[in-house]
Design an enzyme around this catalytic site. Structure first.
Site, PDB file in Angstrom:
ATOM      1  N   HIS A 235      78.017  77.491  23.073  1.00 49.67           N
ATOM      2  CA  HIS A 235      77.668  76.006  23.134  1.00 49.67           C
ATOM      3  C   HIS A 235      76.273  75.558  23.594  1.00 49.67           C
ATOM      4  O   HIS A 235      75.905  76.279  24.670  1.00 49.67           O
ATOM      5  CB  HIS A 235      78.851  75.330  23.901  1.00 49.67           C
TER       6      HIS A 235
ATOM      7  N   ASN B  91      71.943  68.589  23.195  1.00 48.30           N
ATOM      8  CA  ASN B  91      73.477  68.710  23.568  1.00 48.30           C
ATOM      9  C   ASN B  91      74.323  67.831  22.633  1.00 48.30           C
ATOM     10  O   ASN B  91      74.527  66.731  23.098  1.00 48.30           O
ATOM     11  CB  ASN B  91      73.754  68.844  25.017  1.00 48.30           C
TER      12      ASN B  91
ATOM     13  N   CYS C  36      82.752  69.575  25.627  1.00 50.50           N
ATOM     14  CA  CYS C  36      81.915  70.577  25.002  1.00 50.50           C
ATOM     15  C   CYS C  36      82.786  71.835  24.490  1.00 50.50           C
ATOM     16  O   CYS C  36      82.207  72.515  23.863  1.00 50.50           O
ATOM     17  CB  CYS C  36      81.036  70.982  26.027  1.00 50.50           C
TER      18      CYS C  36
HETATM   19  N1  COA Z   1      63.164  63.613  34.173  1.00 50.97           N
HETATM   20  C1  COA Z   1      62.432  63.581  35.271  1.00 50.97           C
HETATM   21  N2  COA Z   1      62.830  63.891  36.468  1.00 50.97           N
HETATM   22  C2  COA Z   1      64.361  64.115  36.665  1.00 50.97           C
HETATM   23  C3  COA Z   1      65.046  63.987  35.400  1.00 50.97           C
HETATM   24  C4  COA Z   1      64.190  63.612  34.384  1.00 50.97           C
HETATM   25  N3  COA Z   1      64.893  63.603  33.058  1.00 50.97           N
HETATM   26  N4  COA Z   1      66.342  63.975  35.765  1.00 50.97           N
HETATM   27  C5  COA Z   1      66.369  64.236  37.044  1.00 50.97           C
HETATM   28  N5  COA Z   1      65.005  64.249  37.531  1.00 50.97           N
HETATM   29  C6  COA Z   1      64.539  64.554  38.913  1.00 50.97           C
HETATM   30  C7  COA Z   1      65.625  64.237  39.891  1.00 50.97           C
HETATM   31  O1  COA Z   1      65.684  62.753  40.249  1.00 50.97           O
HETATM   32  C8  COA Z   1      65.163  64.870  41.165  1.00 50.97           C
HETATM   33  O2  COA Z   1      64.063  64.313  41.802  1.00 50.97           O
HETATM   34  P1  COA Z   1      64.039  64.295  43.241  1.00 50.97           P
HETATM   35  O3  COA Z   1      63.876  65.869  43.672  1.00 50.97           O
HETATM   36  O4  COA Z   1      62.593  63.628  43.688  1.00 50.97           O
HETATM   37  O5  COA Z   1      65.190  63.957  43.922  1.00 50.97           O
HETATM   38  C9  COA Z   1      64.738  66.145  40.455  1.00 50.97           C
HETATM   39  O6  COA Z   1      64.252  65.995  39.023  1.00 50.97           O
HETATM   40  C10 COA Z   1      65.728  67.484  40.478  1.00 50.97           C
HETATM   41  O7  COA Z   1      66.978  67.014  40.295  1.00 50.97           O
HETATM   42  P2  COA Z   1      68.169  68.013  40.113  1.00 50.97           P
HETATM   43  O8  COA Z   1      69.287  67.057  39.438  1.00 50.97           O
HETATM   44  O9  COA Z   1      68.350  68.600  41.306  1.00 50.97           O
HETATM   45  O10 COA Z   1      67.544  68.828  39.039  1.00 50.97           O
HETATM   46  P3  COA Z   1      68.085  70.243  38.429  1.00 50.97           P
HETATM   47  O11 COA Z   1      66.989  71.322  38.898  1.00 50.97           O
HETATM   48  O12 COA Z   1      69.477  70.557  38.953  1.00 50.97           O
HETATM   49  O13 COA Z   1      68.086  70.127  36.895  1.00 50.97           O
HETATM   50  C11 COA Z   1      69.590  69.584  35.310  1.00 50.97           C
HETATM   51  C12 COA Z   1      68.794  68.914  36.368  1.00 50.97           C
HETATM   52  C13 COA Z   1      70.578  68.411  34.742  1.00 50.97           C
HETATM   53  C14 COA Z   1      68.469  69.893  33.990  1.00 50.97           C
HETATM   54  C15 COA Z   1      70.298  70.846  35.558  1.00 50.97           C
HETATM   55  O14 COA Z   1      71.088  70.348  36.786  1.00 50.97           O
HETATM   56  C16 COA Z   1      71.344  71.241  34.453  1.00 50.97           C
HETATM   57  O15 COA Z   1      70.727  71.861  33.524  1.00 50.97           O
HETATM   58  N6  COA Z   1      72.396  71.233  34.748  1.00 50.97           N
HETATM   59  C17 COA Z   1      73.458  71.622  33.594  1.00 50.97           C
HETATM   60  C18 COA Z   1      73.748  70.653  33.025  1.00 50.97           C
HETATM   61  C19 COA Z   1      74.385  70.722  31.591  1.00 50.97           C
HETATM   62  O16 COA Z   1      74.319  71.864  30.973  1.00 50.97           O
HETATM   63  N7  COA Z   1      75.221  69.673  31.240  1.00 50.97           N
HETATM   64  C20 COA Z   1      75.943  69.749  30.092  1.00 50.97           C
HETATM   65  C21 COA Z   1      77.143  70.564  30.187  1.00 50.97           C
HETATM   66  S1  COA Z   1      78.026  70.812  28.922  1.00 50.97           S
END
Ligand code: COA
Length: 349
Positions: free
Chosen positions: A275, A305, A114
């Site tokens: 980004h 992204n 990124c």
């Molecule tokens: N659709 C539905 N549910 C989903 C899912 C999706 N696409 N992806 C994950 N879940 C579920 C998980 O399985 C979990 O379920 P559970 O509670 O039953 O176990 C729940 O949602 C929460 O998961 P979690 O990973 O803790 O969610 P979060 O609140 O951290 O959100 C992201 C996940 C990825 C959106 C968040 O962590 C994030 O934005 N992180 C930064 C990622 C990023 O920017 N990446 C690029 C960097 S350059």
């Protein structure tokens, strides 16, 4: 020593729009979850067997070259940033060079995910300032869609990413141009957002058990194993909460570093291009910096992204929309896999 400037910008996104509803056909997810957590409504996916990371980069490069008022023959160095190359090796830089008829000039591929565009911009800036090159073509491009896991297992990663490319021509500047760039990395977190297999690591950094290195004592058979294929170990993995936590700290830190280095404050920023990792991260950073909505460009809602391509796409869109004019102070910042992060401050020429 001359300054350097961005003399031309271009971007390309594939025509095919993939909505959150489209993804629901493949995995257990929903529009509400995706929009609430990431801000993404849709992304673009390239046409397999026709488009590649390189071809998308070429489309963006053609526009940047034309807008810089030069021809392919004037380009004297290529920097290509991607994490989704056409081949494991050689890199996309030489493929783009061949297809654009620029044989003979140097082509550098960089792997900073990124932060790739900002790393590339910093390299181009140094080359131009030193007088070594006069027209550096910098490309950030990604063809993520063929490498994602479309089962529910991969949903936390797959819903975030999209395909696209952006390009810039970096030239010497009579005026100010690129004022400063700042690059950082912390490999402690290398595996927190990573595409680990295939690779030559042989399990060294991960603990061998469960990663399919049953043939490790023989020659070969370790790079890609049947076990990896059978157990979906050939997809990207991400510790989302860890990425979020670091990103919201490092983005403001590295922006402040650039402002401090040049004697500016956040009030001086005319346009901030973060980004496009996740809309929630961008909003958090915007709030932390105290910037009003009209000074921040976000387009993750429609492209997802696009990793190395996200900054040049956003920068180019903002410019095309008339939101960046000569004399404006433009701030770019990125955070991503590595972890890597960086910033650039540009007095627009
Ligand atoms: N659709 C539905 N549910 C989903 C899912 C999706 N696409 N992806 C994950 N879940 C579920 C998980 O399985 C979990 O379920 P559970 O509670 O039953 O176990 C729940 O949602 C929460 O998961 P979690 O990973 O803790 O969610 P979060 O609140 O951290 O959100 C992201 C996940 C990825 C959106 C968040 O962590 C994030 O934005 N992180 C930064 C990622 C990023 O920017 N990446 C690029 C960097 S350059």
């Amino acid at each position: 020593m001359p300054n350097s400037k961005i003399a031309g910008l271009g971007f390309y996104v594939p025509e095919r729009v993939v909505t959150n509803h489209d993804l629901m056909e493949y995995m257990d997810t929903n529009d509400e979850w995706i929009q609430e957590r990431t801000g993404i409504k849709e992304r673009r996916f390239g046409v397999k067997h026709e488009e590649t990371t390189t071809t998308m980069g070429i489309e963006a490069a053609k526009i940047a070259i034309e807008r810089a008022g030069i021809t392919n023959k004037d380009v004297d160095f290529i920097i290509f940033a991607t994490l989704s190359p056409d081949y494991y090796f050689p890199g996309c830089g030489v493929l783009l060079q061949r297809e654009m008829g620029m044989q003979g000039i140097g082509a550098l591929d960089i792997r900073n995910q990124c932060s790739g565009f900002i790393y590339g911009l910093s390299i181009a800036d140094q080359f131009v300032k030193s007088g070594m090159y006069k027209n550096v073509l910098l490309v950030g491009a990604e063809f993520h869609s063929p490498g994602l896991d479309y089962s529910t297992r991969g949903r936390n990663v797959t819903v975030i990413f999209g395909d696209g490319a952006g390009a810039a021509i970096i030239q010497p500047s009579e005026g100010e141009g690129i004022l400063t760039t700042h690059l950082h990395a912390d490999g402690t977190y290398a595996e927190q957002l990573a595409y680990i297999n295939p690779g030559s690591h042989g399990g060294k950094w991960l603990g061998k058990k469960g990663f399919g290195y049953e043939n490790e004592d023989k020659f070969g058979g370790m790079f890609i194993t049947q076990h990896m294929m059978d157990n979906a170990l050939t997809f990207p993995n991400m510790n989302g909460p860890a990425v979020f936590k670091f990103a919201v700290t490092k983005f403001p830190e590295v922006v402040k570093e650039a402002l401090d280095a040049t004697g500016h404050t956040t009030e001086d920023i005319d346009m901030f291009i973060p980004h496009q990792a996740n809309l929630r991260i961008s909003q958090f950073v915007q709030k932390r910096l105290g910037l009003p909505d009209e000074k921040v460009w976000n387009n993750i809602q429609k492209y997802g992204n696009t990793t190395a391509a996200s900054i040049p796409i956003a920068l180019c869109e903002a410019m095309e929309a008339g939101k960046i004019k000569k004399g404006d102070l433009v701030c770019l910042a990125a955070f991503g896999s590595g972890f890597t992060w960086g910033s650039a401050l540009i007095r627009w020429q």
